[in-house]
Scaffold this active site. Structure first.
Site, mmCIF file in Angstrom:
data_model
loop_
_atom_site.group_PDB
_atom_site.id
_atom_site.type_symbol
_atom_site.label_atom_id
_atom_site.label_comp_id
_atom_site.label_asym_id
_atom_site.label_seq_id
_atom_site.Cartn_x
_atom_site.Cartn_y
_atom_site.Cartn_z
ATOM 1 N N ASP A 22 0.821 -1.212 0.000
ATOM 2 C CA ASP A 22 0.000 0.000 0.000
ATOM 3 C C ASP A 22 0.855 1.262 0.000
ATOM 4 O O ASP A 22 0.378 2.335 -0.363
ATOM 5 C CB ASP A 22 -0.927 -0.008 1.214
ATOM 6 N N ARG A 23 2.127 1.148 0.407
ATOM 7 C CA ARG A 23 3.012 2.313 0.445
ATOM 8 C C ARG A 23 3.509 2.708 -0.942
ATOM 9 O O ARG A 23 4.005 3.824 -1.122
ATOM 10 C CB ARG A 23 4.213 2.034 1.356
ATOM 11 N N LEU A 48 -7.612 6.711 1.515
ATOM 12 C CA LEU A 48 -7.688 7.763 0.500
ATOM 13 C C LEU A 48 -6.423 7.867 -0.338
ATOM 14 O O LEU A 48 -6.300 8.778 -1.156
ATOM 15 C CB LEU A 48 -7.972 9.118 1.173
ATOM 16 N N ARG A 49 -5.479 6.963 -0.116
ATOM 17 C CA ARG A 49 -4.241 7.047 -0.888
ATOM 18 C C ARG A 49 -4.511 6.887 -2.379
ATOM 19 O O ARG A 49 -3.867 7.517 -3.201
ATOM 20 C CB ARG A 49 -3.246 5.978 -0.425
ATOM 21 N N GLY A 50 -5.456 6.034 -2.739
ATOM 22 C CA GLY A 50 -5.777 5.833 -4.147
ATOM 23 C C GLY A 50 -6.253 7.111 -4.815
ATOM 24 O O GLY A 50 -5.836 7.430 -5.942
#
Length: 421
Positions: free
Chosen positions: A278-279, A359-361
């Site tokens: 995910d990073r 919300l990274r996407g």
């Protein structure tokens, strides 16, 4: 058929195909053509323009000094280094190359994870990026590549000098690319404290590690899915906070460690921990080239490079310089690129309907679309930009269903057309 990157100035758009309401976005066909020119050239220092928080202290005056002896030494050392395969000479693998270029244009995208078959040029492509990396201003003699203008990228010692009102000496240095070996120890990665010197002299004697060297640069981990868990934890901590803290025998030392994390690996050799996956801002899938003519072309080019690396690199020198100018121009105009509110809403709607956690996407897709528009020489994001980058930004963030046979990238593509239609 995959296209070849090289032969002239590279541009990720067709000269007759700009974004328009009537043009249908194409996701799987990324055309790389030559001959695209921009109306002006960019001279001077290179910098990423972004919104920065106000510092509680002002940066003192900065002196930039270029030593001709040091410049000559840099050139001599560069020529004596092991030759690197030119980025412009790499055949095919457009998706991987685009993800790497977008991260160079905007490091805040957060890096890229490259997964694919063995022997598909993953490591070669990443290491070839070295020639295209721009120069940045760093404080002379600082082991952390401190930014003379941004307090968030300053080491503790440099901050103290600024608070005292000292004049900082600044030099231009190329962005570092640091390789993280699988067998590296935690002390080599984080840095070590000389306990004996600390106890006898009362001085915090710190020997910086790979994370210090990678600050404001690129940290590359080959076969990242085979990395030991304790090193994965270190990377997670630094990637989350942007700082590396070393705690030894009651002594604590911190330094900035903000880097572009690039990883590559073969999915057959093991899965990557979801926390680390995910990073990575973007995810590129690499497949073996099936076209016979392209395979022959790759073999011939590699043979030419092995026979005479210098002559081969010289043959692509003009293409490399043109691509570097294009990256420099894109970095300079990045801050002026705009994205309409309705496009932002649709991006978030795609993320929500795909059940993307966090919300990274959303953030990465917006950043990547702006970087692509800057690379194309435009100041406004259009639907085609989003269509090109959104599978790479969301593919690795979807929840895995063991019964699902459809590729996650295709799921993102289908949802994109459903929302943006």
């Amino acid at each position: 058929m995959a296209s070849m990157l090289g032969t002239s100035s590279i541009a990720f758009l067709n000269s007759t195909h700009f974004c328009s309401p009537s043009s249908k976005p194409s996701i799987h066909s990324l055309s790389l053509i030559s001959g695209v020119k921009y109306g002006r050239k960019f001279y001077g220092g290179i910098g990423i323009h972004g919104i920065k928080e106000k510092s509680h202290f002002s940066v003192a005056s900065v002196a930039t000094e270029v030593n001709p002896v040091e410049q000559a030494q840099k050139i001599a050392s560069k020529e004596s280094q092991r030759p690197v395969y030119p980025f412009a000479a790499i055949v095919g693998q457009d998706e991987m190359k685009l993800c790497l270029l977008l991260n160079v244009i905007d490091p805040k995208i957060g890096g890229v994870m490259i997964m694919g078959d063995r022997g598909t040029g993953k490591s070669t492509t990443v290491r070839s990026l070295v020639d295209l990396l721009p120069e940045i201003a760093v404080v002379a003699g600082d082991p952390y590549n401190s930014d003379p203008q941004d307090p968030e990228f300053m080491g503790v010692e440099v901050r103290e000098r600024v608070l005292k009102g000292e004049k900082l000496q600044v030099v231009l240095s190329k962005i570092n690319m640091v390789d993280l070996p699988l067998g590296a120890t935690e002390d080599r990665v984080c840095g070590t404290i000389d306990i004996e010197k600390a106890l006898t002299e009362g001085v915090k004697a710190f020997e910086p590690g790979l994370l210090a060297k990678a600050n404001r640069g690129i940290l590359y981990v080959d076969e990242v899915n085979l990395l030991d868990d304790h090193l994965v934890d270190v990377l997670l901590d630094s990637a989350a906070s942007g700082w590396n803290t070393v705690e030894r025998e009651g002594i604590s030392i911190s330094h900035p460690a903000r880097f572009i994390l690039i990883g590559s690996g073969n999915p057959e050799e093991g899965e990557l921990r979801p926390q680390l996956l995910d990073r990575f801002g973007m995810h590129a899938q690499v497949g073996t080239v099936r076209d016979a003519e392209l395979r022959v072309k790759i073999v011939e080019e590699r043979g030419r490079f092995d026979k005479n690396p210098k002559e081969f690199r010289d043959s692509y020198k003009a293409d490399q310089e043109k691509l570097q100018e294009q990256i420099t121009l894109a970095r300079s105009v990045l801050s002026s690129v705009q994205i309409d509110q309705d496009l932002k809403v649709k991006i978030s709607k795609v993320c929500a309907e795909l059940n993307v956690d966090g919300l990274r996407g959303d953030i990465v897709t917006n950043r990547a679309a702006k970087a692509l528009a800057a690379l194309k020489g435009r100041d406004k994001v259009c639907t085609e930009d989003i269509a090109t980058v959104i599978p790479n930004c969301l593919r690795h963030r979807l929840r895995k269903d063991p019964l699902e046979s459809i590729d996650s990238g295709l799921l993102v593509t289908e949802k994109f057309y459903e929302v943006f239609s």
